[in-house]
Scaffold this motif. Sequence first.
Motif, PDB file in Angstrom:
ATOM      1  N   LEU A   1     -25.564 -42.682  43.125  1.00  0.00           N
ATOM      2  CA  LEU A   1     -24.213 -43.213  43.138  1.00  0.00           C
ATOM      3  C   LEU A   1     -23.451 -42.711  44.361  1.00  0.00           C
ATOM      4  O   LEU A   1     -22.604 -43.399  44.915  1.00  0.00           O
TER       5      LEU A   1
ATOM      6  N   PHE B   1     -27.338 -41.341  38.807  1.00  0.00           N
ATOM      7  CA  PHE B   1     -27.285 -41.844  37.436  1.00  0.00           C
ATOM      8  C   PHE B   1     -28.731 -42.024  36.985  1.00  0.00           C
ATOM      9  O   PHE B   1     -29.548 -42.587  37.700  1.00  0.00           O
TER      10      PHE B   1
ATOM     11  N   THR C   1     -29.537 -41.235  28.826  1.00  0.00           N
ATOM     12  CA  THR C   1     -28.676 -41.699  29.894  1.00  0.00           C
ATOM     13  C   THR C   1     -27.898 -40.502  30.404  1.00  0.00           C
ATOM     14  O   THR C   1     -27.431 -39.685  29.597  1.00  0.00           O
TER      15      THR C   1
ATOM     16  N   ILE D   1     -21.524 -53.334  48.696  1.00  0.00           N
ATOM     17  CA  ILE D   1     -22.544 -53.500  47.655  1.00  0.00           C
ATOM     18  C   ILE D   1     -22.668 -52.216  46.845  1.00  0.00           C
ATOM     19  O   ILE D   1     -22.692 -52.223  45.630  1.00  0.00           O
ATOM     20  N   MET D   2     -22.698 -51.104  47.591  1.00  0.00           N
ATOM     21  CA  MET D   2     -22.796 -49.805  46.926  1.00  0.00           C
ATOM     22  C   MET D   2     -21.679 -49.643  45.902  1.00  0.00           C
ATOM     23  O   MET D   2     -21.884 -49.195  44.783  1.00  0.00           O
ATOM     24  N   LYS D   3     -20.491 -50.015  46.337  1.00  0.00           N
ATOM     25  CA  LYS D   3     -19.322 -49.795  45.490  1.00  0.00           C
ATOM     26  C   LYS D   3     -19.402 -50.635  44.215  1.00  0.00           C
ATOM     27  O   LYS D   3     -19.162 -50.147  43.111  1.00  0.00           O
TER      28      LYS D   3
ATOM     29  N   PHE E   1     -22.074 -51.750  42.916  1.00  0.00           N
ATOM     30  CA  PHE E   1     -23.165 -51.203  42.126  1.00  0.00           C
ATOM     31  C   PHE E   1     -22.735 -49.994  41.317  1.00  0.00           C
ATOM     32  O   PHE E   1     -23.082 -49.819  40.157  1.00  0.00           O
ATOM     33  N   LYS E   2     -21.958 -49.170  41.988  1.00  0.00           N
ATOM     34  CA  LYS E   2     -21.460 -47.986  41.286  1.00  0.00           C
ATOM     35  C   LYS E   2     -20.660 -48.376  40.060  1.00  0.00           C
ATOM     36  O   LYS E   2     -20.760 -47.757  39.006  1.00  0.00           O
TER      37      LYS E   2
ATOM     38  N   ALA F   1     -22.962 -49.398  37.405  1.00  0.00           N
ATOM     39  CA  ALA F   1     -23.614 -48.223  36.847  1.00  0.00           C
ATOM     40  C   ALA F   1     -22.660 -47.470  35.939  1.00  0.00           C
ATOM     41  O   ALA F   1     -23.022 -47.020  34.846  1.00  0.00           O
ATOM     42  N   LEU F   2     -21.434 -47.348  36.398  1.00  0.00           N
ATOM     43  CA  LEU F   2     -20.457 -46.643  35.593  1.00  0.00           C
ATOM     44  C   LEU F   2     -20.271 -47.348  34.254  1.00  0.00           C
ATOM     45  O   LEU F   2     -20.240 -46.726  33.191  1.00  0.00           O
TER      46      LEU F   2
ATOM     47  N   GLY G   1     -22.437 -49.044  32.858  1.00  0.00           N
ATOM     48  CA  GLY G   1     -23.657 -48.742  32.099  1.00  0.00           C
ATOM     49  C   GLY G   1     -23.551 -47.427  31.359  1.00  0.00           C
ATOM     50  O   GLY G   1     -23.978 -47.299  30.212  1.00  0.00           O
ATOM     51  N   VAL G   2     -22.958 -46.471  32.009  1.00  0.00           N
ATOM     52  CA  VAL G   2     -22.788 -45.170  31.364  1.00  0.00           C
ATOM     53  C   VAL G   2     -21.938 -45.311  30.116  1.00  0.00           C
ATOM     54  O   VAL G   2     -22.273 -44.804  29.042  1.00  0.00           O
ATOM     55  N   PHE G   3     -20.859 -46.037  30.268  1.00  0.00           N
ATOM     56  CA  PHE G   3     -19.973 -46.242  29.117  1.00  0.00           C
ATOM     57  C   PHE G   3     -20.731 -46.904  27.971  1.00  0.00           C
ATOM     58  O   PHE G   3     -20.669 -46.483  26.826  1.00  0.00           O
TER      59      PHE G   3
ATOM     60  N   SER H   1     -23.838 -47.004  27.349  1.00  0.00           N
ATOM     61  CA  SER H   1     -24.848 -46.170  26.706  1.00  0.00           C
ATOM     62  C   SER H   1     -24.209 -45.131  25.795  1.00  0.00           C
ATOM     63  O   SER H   1     -24.751 -44.742  24.790  1.00  0.00           O
ATOM     64  N   LEU H   2     -23.025 -44.679  26.166  1.00  0.00           N
ATOM     65  CA  LEU H   2     -22.402 -43.651  25.353  1.00  0.00           C
ATOM     66  C   LEU H   2     -21.867 -44.198  24.042  1.00  0.00           C
ATOM     67  O   LEU H   2     -21.772 -43.484  23.054  1.00  0.00           O
TER      68      LEU H   2
ATOM     69  N   CYS I   1     -24.515 -45.939  20.413  1.00  0.00           N
ATOM     70  CA  CYS I   1     -24.857 -45.472  19.087  1.00  0.00           C
ATOM     71  C   CYS I   1     -23.777 -45.860  18.104  1.00  0.00           C
ATOM     72  O   CYS I   1     -22.654 -45.381  18.177  1.00  0.00           O
TER      73      CYS I   1
END
Lengths: 1083, 506
Positions: free
Chosen positions: A507, A513, A558, B2-4, B6-7, B10-11, B13-15, B17-18, B21
């Motif tokens: 990142l 990540f 994750t 693009i990086m931004k 993507f970030k 990804a971010l 994605g983190v949310f 995944s958390l 459940c």
Amino acid sequence: MKLNLTQLLTSFMMLCFVFSFAQEKTVSGKVTDQNGAPLPGVSVLVVGTTTGTQSDFDGLYSISVAQGATLRFSYIGQKTQDVVVGSSNTIDVQLSEDAQALEEVIVTGFGNVSKTSFAGSAKVVAGENISNKSFTNVSQALAGEAAGVAVFNTSGQPGSTSTVRIRGFGSVNGSQAPLYIVDDAPFGGSLNDINPNDIKSVTVLKDASATSLYGARGANGVIVITTKRGRDAGNSINVSVKTGTNFQGVGRYETIKSPEEYIGINWQATRQRGLIENDGDNAAAIAYANANLFEGAGNADVSDISPVYNMWNVSGSGAQGVSELIDPATGTVRPGVTRRYNPELWEDFAFQNSNRTEANLTISNFSDNSSLYTSVGFIDDIGYASNTDYKRLNARVAATNSFGDFVSMNTSLNYTQSETNNNGTGSSSSSQFWWIDNLPTIYPLFTRDAAGQKIEDPIYGGFLFDYGLEDGRGFGFATNGVADSQINISNSKANSVNFNNDTKITLADGLTFENNFAYQYFMNDFTSLNEPFYSPAKGDGGRINRSRGETKNYSIRTGLRYNKSFNDMNLSAFLSHVASAYEYNYLEAERSKLVTPFGTDIANGVINNPSDGYTDNERTESYIANVTTDFKNKYFLNATFNRDASSRFKNNKWGDFYSVGAAWVLTQEDFMSGVDFVDFLKVKASYGVLGNSGGVGFYPGYNLYSVNNLNDNISLAFATKGNPDLTWESSNQFNVGVEFELGGFLEGSIEAYSKSTTDMFFDRRVGPSVGYALIKVNDGELLNAGLEFDLDFSVVKNEKFTFNIAVNGESFRNELLAMPIDPATGEQQKLDQDGSFARTVGRSLYDWYMPVYAGVNAATGAAQWERNFDDKNSNGVFDDGDATITSLTSYLNDNPSANVAQELTEVYAEATDKFIDKTAIPDLRGAIRLNAQFGDFSLSTLLNYQLGGWAYDSAYANLMDNDYNGTNNFHVDIRDRWKAPGDVTNIPRQDARYQIQQNATSTRFLTKADYLALNNIRIGYSVPKSFASKIGLKKADVFVTGDNLWLMSERQGFNPSTSITGGTSIYTYNPLSTIVLGVNLNL
Amino acid sequence: MIMKTFKKIALAGVFVSLIACEKDFLETFPTNVLSQEQVNEAAQVNPDVSKATLLGIYENLYRRGSGGTSSQEDFGITTQYIQLDMLSADMAHLGKSYNRQTAISELTATQDPDNDYNYRPWRFLYRIINLSNLVIDGAGGNDAVPDTQSARHTLGQAKALRGYAYFFLAHVFVNDITDMGKAVLPIYKSAEDLDQPKSSLQEVFDLVISDLTDAETLLEGFVRTDKIELNQDVVRGLLAKTYGALNNWPKTEEYAAKVVNSGNYSIMTADEVALLPGEDGTVGGFNDINSIPGVMWGIDITPAGQGLASLFSWWGFMDYYSYSYAAVGNRKGMDSGLYANFRDDDIRKNQFNSILMPTGKFYYKGAEANGFRPFSGPQSNIDSDSHYMRVAEMYLLHAEAAAENGNDAAARTSLKALLDLRIDDSSYVDALSGKALAEEAALQARLELFAEGQSYFIMKRRRETRTRGANWLDNAGESFSHTDERLTYEIPQEEILFNPNVSDQN
């Protein structure tokens, strides 16, 4: 909690973005070692700033840096290298080895660290040490490889997995089994799914700071398996073929083989009984023996040898016939007596020398952004016991792939198909091993007619097996374990798919990540067929049972990882969330009355029997946060926090755990620079509290009812008392250690640990009068404290010849510090009994508690035991008013002022159970490895040893019984029994069961469990490279390996390495011995 | 850029995944067994489930493992019947293949508290008590009288089961059942009670009588669907036996008479009890309780019952024709001394083979189809039933009690009612009176009920001394008093260790 964590994560990420905005120019590249292999975890630092990063799994890095600045690449075990940033945006660096340091890499906590910087306790086992042995899975091959790791190869059944225990016994009733991690994910499949040939390395993590990185369930140690990737072998094709033989190489118990000797012993036993029944009148005793050697009307209490089993050419089985058979002066068969037939030696039919074949083909290659590893493997492993085998076919694809410099994926897919036949290996009268060791040798395998001839089998061909049914065989009446193993089927077919995908996304500089998804699918299809004509199910017309167990297990991890380097300091941290789900579904159907004995489908039967089916579920969730720092490559610190949850607990699912660790490399200090003798020296320490949720079943929190059919009504029978408040067991682990390299010839480590288990899973017994037997609680405290050493001596090291001796060992103490509280008294329970072990504060889990054998009464030959009583009238003898003590510690707990006296008794039921200050836990155990290399030849051997500890040899006890004639074979030691007054021996008289319970559990059969075993030996020859290249090979090896070839123990057949307590069983399939010839070609 | 982007993905994605459940991700429930909560839930939609937990108590009377062990000798009441018949010397152990129950016939288990032979009956019977207490607690306690009839019937059965269990315990764990003041057994009247101290034998018997008396009232009007359920008649039979144990003969006579006179059961006929010469064996065998009117209480075993019918049952230990230990050399037969008491014309002699195994009395259904060959039955799916009480016992107990009460005529009537189905001429009974008549009734009960688990209770009731006959492998010719320590189980070691209020043997 989840919300808070999310907030925390968000702010954590915001912080990272701030760093990433200070960019000047991005330089990326790859760091490799002296051999060109990628180096992960290399610190890349912009000199003079605090900016830094680390190389990833594939050695790749990228960093923002101004042109003209200097990048410093440093890595433990490698020489630090500085590079000035020029115009190029790519800087690849090859580091060279720093001979002063250790270069071993430890795979831990979803990343790699060098062994030097590691503050925890770990042992790396090279993949070749695993694949060099002829085992089908990693568990068996771990024996002897690491100090503190005890491996019990419980069965010779091909394809069986072993019991592994790390650092003693962590719990009373909780699980003591380690956690397996395969490619960074908890593994819930079968260990047989992983072909040892595909294993790159196995790392055993032993202390809290190492195991806590995997979250829940690591309290009993963690075994981390890393599989091979395309880069590990380079661009190559590898073919290996091994073929060899399996056999019963470690001796069985020495038993009486001659029918004549056996019948003689029986006659003498009957005469002995005759003496007792006839007040010592020898003539009457001889007459008694002649009349009662064989079974007839009215002597069922003496002999179980039916006259049909009188295999000798004498005039009959009555007194006259026996007098022709036996010479009363010697008690043995008269010379010149001939046999009607020769009974078979059953093991000739049950045991076979059999083949083992293994072949593996591997292709691997890699390029800058990707690598690919594919392998197929095949094993055909046939046991030495008839109808036992294991076949496996597996294929594996493993790839790494990256896109640009910010996304990389590491993916593997494995398919395994296997088939097991294990007929006649269970714990019942159909066990082949029970028959081989215990059957009196007078009994034939095949039924004989009056003329002593075998009878043809009209159904299967060959000859009719003798089931002992016609006239009642004294041993195994109505069964024949060897025949059953030939005609019945017990077969498992398994299919499994294991998938593992690891994604890393960069990142920002140093911030990654990570996501890992691992899925294991395992389906086992079990077939049990009892054929219709001879088997135990012949009354049902044969029976077919099919069951399928389907296991689905997944875990998703994750997280974020952050690495940062400063001038003298590296920092790395990660935060992970792991969720896992396990589901097991079982379905069973059964029919009887079969159409043919060969059809294995349910449709082959016509009568439906009850079917069954159910599902078990388990879920776990963990948060793991870790920070690791090092300073000047001298000081290393790490801290981990875990928050774990398990569905097993009803009210208290969550538990908080943590660990901290520190290491100090003294040889990096100036004051050590003058000490030439010490090449490397590190001290380390860690402390942590870890959780364990295993061993309590899936639903211990609930009161459970079993579901049954009562005359077609629903019947719910209360089955188990639950404890809704049950929660995590805690393991409090402290570890200190030192790692060193001395004088260029000794490398090693010594560690000491103390593990105390609190909130322990304890099946707290209650007085059964309350209506249930036990309740699972978190209570009591158990301590394991031990010392481990791992020493590797380079005895000779020169160009032509190298010779290494490596020794490892462990010694530990196991002690119950507290027993569970009895709520009725508010005090700790005082004593708990588990078979012949008893538990009390101050003693181990495995302290023996049993009657003490007091030898043989020299006048009568009877066995004697110690009997304690409360001598209330203090006259030294047991008489009126005195109280019998059947359990000494229990009695003293209730009657502290008892006047305990002792006498000997010949009645076993009167003997007193007591502590005898002996334990099953050894004083020292470990392994010795010898490695020698002479030119192109190599030799390695692995010897396992154990010193101290006492094991109960119940298989031997069974061979020393005093029973009716014809009921069991004897160990040859029976020859040394008491025979006449005055004989001094430890083996009591044989008297055809006049003295009952003669071989009941007592110290008589408690045996010293010392042993030395040749676990593995390998002789190899590498074809010289110059020659190999001529035939188009990079490398060619030829080798011979032998596994489990030799064992020295207290007595032949006694193998204390097959169970945790060292005990033996009459049903044991002794581990296979294997000799294999192999070829390994690298193109 | 693009990086931004993507970030951000990804971010996100983190949310994801958390929060992936679900809240109940960590909740799992069993399916092969059921939790209390699941049972309650099911009971709300399925009326059959509310009765199921009561049936679950009955199931423990014959279920493998109800004695808390995985032993093959752990199958409830009939395990005990076999062992008690041996301890009381009426059933001789004639062969010991596979060493099954040798610790009973050799009398070693009953001297050794950590031998599981002691644990099983204790665990089994106290389990019945605990489960009954759960039902009694749920119905409102010991003094409750529920409003609805079905609730009264449920409570009545639970009390009857509890009373039966204490009755059993008071015999098999107490050396001398006449020593009423001796503290012998912990009493639990509620499932909430923990670790009780021993109560006196008097208190135990008082509880048995009050439980059974309550049950008799509560079960008024109860019509059962299966013979495993305790109805008023069985409860009265148990009361008669309890009063018999106390030698309260008037009450014994009264309750036995109630059962006899109920008219609900008839004594088994000669055809039913023995394989008579010329019979083909389709009738008899004691294998189907529903076809035998004389059986008052028993379990109808069906092949559909999961794992309930097999080697691990009374038949698997006793029946010569079944896939059984009896067929492979672990034989049991009538004590030869007892057998000698059969009169010459007694048709029950046909129940025994030459070594006195009861091969003409018990045989699984279908044995005749296989020509009564040993070991010829199926290995699984043996649907042979077990019974715990039959009316013949009540006739004989009535005769015994009436004779003790001096009511010789009534005694003779009951005794003859049975004997007339067994012998040609029962007139010898007319010459007997009083004690001798009572003794004869008790002897006939031992002969009639051989291998049916009643001899031990008769021995204790009659305060007898028994002598092992010549056909025993152990202690032949030796005599044992009904108070002999070796004939009574030891309180298991677990109770001594873990009940802080019990620390000594009886």
